[in-house]
Structure formats: C-alpha cells, structure tokens
Design an enzyme around this catalytic site. Structure first.
Site, mmCIF file in Angstrom:
data_model
loop_
_atom_site.group_PDB
_atom_site.id
_atom_site.type_symbol
_atom_site.label_atom_id
_atom_site.label_comp_id
_atom_site.label_asym_id
_atom_site.label_seq_id
_atom_site.Cartn_x
_atom_site.Cartn_y
_atom_site.Cartn_z
ATOM 1 C CG ASP A 187 23.509 15.726 -23.104
ATOM 2 O OD1 ASP A 187 23.662 16.480 -22.127
ATOM 3 O OD2 ASP A 187 23.347 16.133 -24.267
ATOM 4 C CG ASP B 269 23.556 16.501 -28.214
ATOM 5 O OD1 ASP B 269 23.707 17.522 -27.515
ATOM 6 O OD2 ASP B 269 22.799 16.462 -29.204
ATOM 7 C CD GLU C 143 23.829 18.116 -17.242
ATOM 8 O OE1 GLU C 143 24.641 19.031 -17.119
ATOM 9 O OE2 GLU C 143 23.398 17.724 -18.357
ATOM 10 C CB CYS D 287 39.597 19.221 -28.157
ATOM 11 S SG CYS D 287 40.615 19.577 -26.703
#
Length: 403
Positions: free
Chosen positions: A189, A354, A273, A345
């Site tokens: 990332d 990250d 990515e 969450c």
C-alpha cells in the site's frame, strides 16, 4: 537458471579526455541536427504534399546533406549515430501513427539529453577496453560491475547528463538468474508518510530524498537566478543545480532498486494497487511529496524484476476500496477521512489504516490471480460488468451486513 533471454543495459560512468569530449560533443550536435532536419522534412512533406517519408528516403536525404558545403561537417563524425537518429525518428512516427505517443518534437540543445548510439560496426572491445569509431584511444570506463559471462554488446549508448557526467550504456543479451520458488505473497500500500506498507505489517519509511536536500537545492537555484544570462558563471551555476538534482535522483533510484529487489526475491507473488499518479499530482498540496515518492518508478522496477526472476506481479484495480474495507469481516465503511489513521469496525476489530489496506489489496490480488485476470486490472468483465476481484470478494463476504 531461467532459460528466458532478455535485453539488459549495463550503465557505467567514464571520464573522457579533452579530445574525446570535444569529439563526442560534436557528435551530439550532429545527431540533434540530423534528427531535427529529418523531422522538419517529413512534417513539410506531409503538410504540403500529403505524403509520408520513409526511413530509406530520410537516409537518402542524409547522404545528400553530407555532400553540400553547408553540412559537410557531418562527415567528420561517425555515420552510425546519425543513422541511428533517423531510426529513432522512424520509431517515433511509428508510435505516433499507432496512437501510442504524441507527434515527435524537435530536440532542443538546452533541454534534450545529449546522447549518441553506436551499433556493432562502430565500436569494439579489446582487452577489457571500449573503442568507438573516429575516437582517439579507448574510453576510460569505470567498470563498477562485470558484464555477464560471454556477453557481446549489441549497441553502445554514450550520454552526458545536465550535471556534466559522462555515461556509457552497453546493451547485452542476458539470461537472468531465477529466484528459488517460494509460497510467500505480499501486498504493498503506497503512501507518503510511509513509502509502502506491507501486508505483513512492516512499514518502509519514506526517505524523502528531495526534502532532505531542499535547502541545498534552493540555495543553488538562488545563485543561478543572480547570474547574467549567457555568461560562463551562469553555466557553472546551472551545473551546480543539476548536480543537486542528480544527487537526489541517484539516491532515490538506489533506494528503490534495493527495495524492489528484496520484495521480488523474498516473495512469489507481489500485489500492488493501480495508481493514477498523473492525476494525483494535480493536488497542489501533495504533488511535491508524491513526486518525491516515485511510486511509478517502483512499479516499473517490480514489473521487470518479477519477469526476470519468474515471479508474479498482480495489479489491483485503483477503484477497489482497500482502505474502507474491514479485513476481518468484510464490512465496507461509507467514508474514511485522510487524517484518520486508525479506525474500528462494528465487529470489534481495530485497524491501522495502511496495514488494513495492504491486507485487502493482497486478498484482492490473490483472488484476481486465482480467477485468471492476469496482471493488468480490468474495469469490467465481458458479461457481468464487474471485475473478478469484486465478484470473488462478494462471494467471500456474502451475507455480511454493510458490504
């Protein structure tokens, strides 16, 4: 050992004598002149008569130019770099007509890198020394690393950068050594605070090479702005600025080479990515930091090194919500501001922004690889209109609220 043969360029620095430097400078100027005259002739032929000038026609023009009194000095340098300039122009037009590049532009003395290409008929290597056509003596090359065993260079490119450093690049056919197979996979990332965050939880700090030398660069640029245009002092100040830029660039390349080599050597699959760096640098607040990070350069290195070592590089679609997706339960968060570095969450998991993104990128990349997507991201599939990455993740997270 891998049986795949690849073209590899080995670049070395060399120190020419004053006579050699003068001869190479004349060669650079002649190469630039021939390229610009051929480009002007081809453009004029298309505008006035609607015809395309071929490479053979351009070569005939070059022969005619050498016979004129005005351009007779073209005979003083080797003819091979001049012919190579015409071949480069032909390749530029081929890419333009194939819509892979823009229309060729003229070479500017102040902005274009000085270079000349010598093919096999214009150079030779004897006793570990390199000789060029119409050049007195051998080049004093610093052989910082050996050429591959039995390698025969096919072309030699001589160049001079803005800082006044001389380089020679030898293009050879090589069989790179394949890395031993492993079952490890890692995802990256990209970021600014940390250059990359790995799915293993490791964070590679951003060296910020440009920021470290920013004061030195600003001081050199101020000195340059005070010099009178066209003076020798301004030329010296310009080279001082170029040396600072070269120092930054060399350190950045060295760091990225070491990082990419380590990642490819240790992992069988590397997942990254697909980032649109060209659009991201339009953000005026982050443009300088993004440019200094050089994510695109890191990706290029990973691509060719993975191919050399028999590794797999998987590129995940840029629209995949890796940051907002919970890697524990698969729940998708509505929005996540950039300043939020940790978030929790509903399932109770607490994520580092990250590291969580890297874990999701790895899962998406392995899913895409299993579904046969290959290394290039696809915006949509032929029947469903959704990429296999998202289809695979949807099957995994089916029935989970919030996804």
């Amino acid at each position: 050992m891998s049986s795949r043969r690849v073209k590899r360029a080995f670049k070395y620095r060399f120190y020419p004598t004053p006579e050699q430097a003068a001869e190479l400078s004349r060669t650079f100027g002649c190469v630039r002149l021939v390229y610009n005259k051929a480009l002007a002739a081809r453009s004029e032929a298309w505008r006035q008569r609607g015809e395309r000038v071929t490479y053979n026609a351009s070569s005939a023009m070059l022969t005619a130019w050498k016979r004129t009194e005005e351009l007779a000095f073209l005979n003083e340098v080797s003819s091979v770099p001049l012919q190579q300039a015409l071949r480069h122009l032909q390749a530029a037009f081929t890419n333009f007509f194939a819509k892979r590049a823009r229309y060729p532009r003229f070479k500017c003395k102040k902005k274009t890198r000085d270079s000349a290409v010598y093919t096999r008929s214009a150079f030779c290597m004897r006793g570990g020394e390199l000789y060029l056509a119409k050049m007195a003596g051998s080049l004093r090359v610093v052989w910082s690393r050996p050429l591959p065993e039995g390698a025969e260079p096919s072309t030699v490119t001589v160049s001079r950068d803005a800082a006044g450093r001389w380089f020679v690049s030898l293009l050879c056919t090589d069989i790179p050594e394949a890395a031993p197979p492993t079952d490890r996979a890692v995802a990256l990332d990209a970021g600014v605070a940390s250059l990359v965050t790995l799915s293993t939880g490791e964070k590679v700090a951003n060296p910020k090479h440009e920021r470290r030398d920013r004061n030195r660069l600003a001081r050199a640029q101020r000195e340059l702005s005070r010099k009178q245009k066209g003076s020798n002092n301004r030329a010296k100040a310009r080279r001082a600025v170029a040396r600072v830029h070269a120092r930054i660039s060399d350190r950045r390349k060295d760091f990225l080479h070491k990082l990419s080599t380590r990642l490819v050597r240790e992992n069988q699959v590397v997942v990254i990515e697909d980032l649109s760096v060209r659009n991201m640098v339009k953000n005026r607040s982050l443009a300088r930091a993004i440019s200094d990070a050089s994510w695109r350069m890191l990706r290029n290195m990973l691509e060719y090194k993975a191919a050399w070592r028999g590794r797999e590089l998987v590129v995940v679609d840029r629209f995949f919500p890796s940051t907002r997706l919970c890697s524990a339960c698969g729940a998708l968060r509505e929005r996540l501001p950039v300043d939020v570095r940790e978030w929790g969450c509903g399932c109770g998991a607490v994520h580092d922004r990250d590291v969580n993104a890297a874990i999701n990128i790895k899962a998406a990349g392995l899913a895409a690889s299993a579904c046969g997507d290959g290394v290039r991201p696809r915006r949509e599939s032929s029947r469903t209109g959704r990429s296999s990455v998202k289809q695979e993740l949807q099957r995994v997270t089916a029935g989970i609220s919030g996804f």
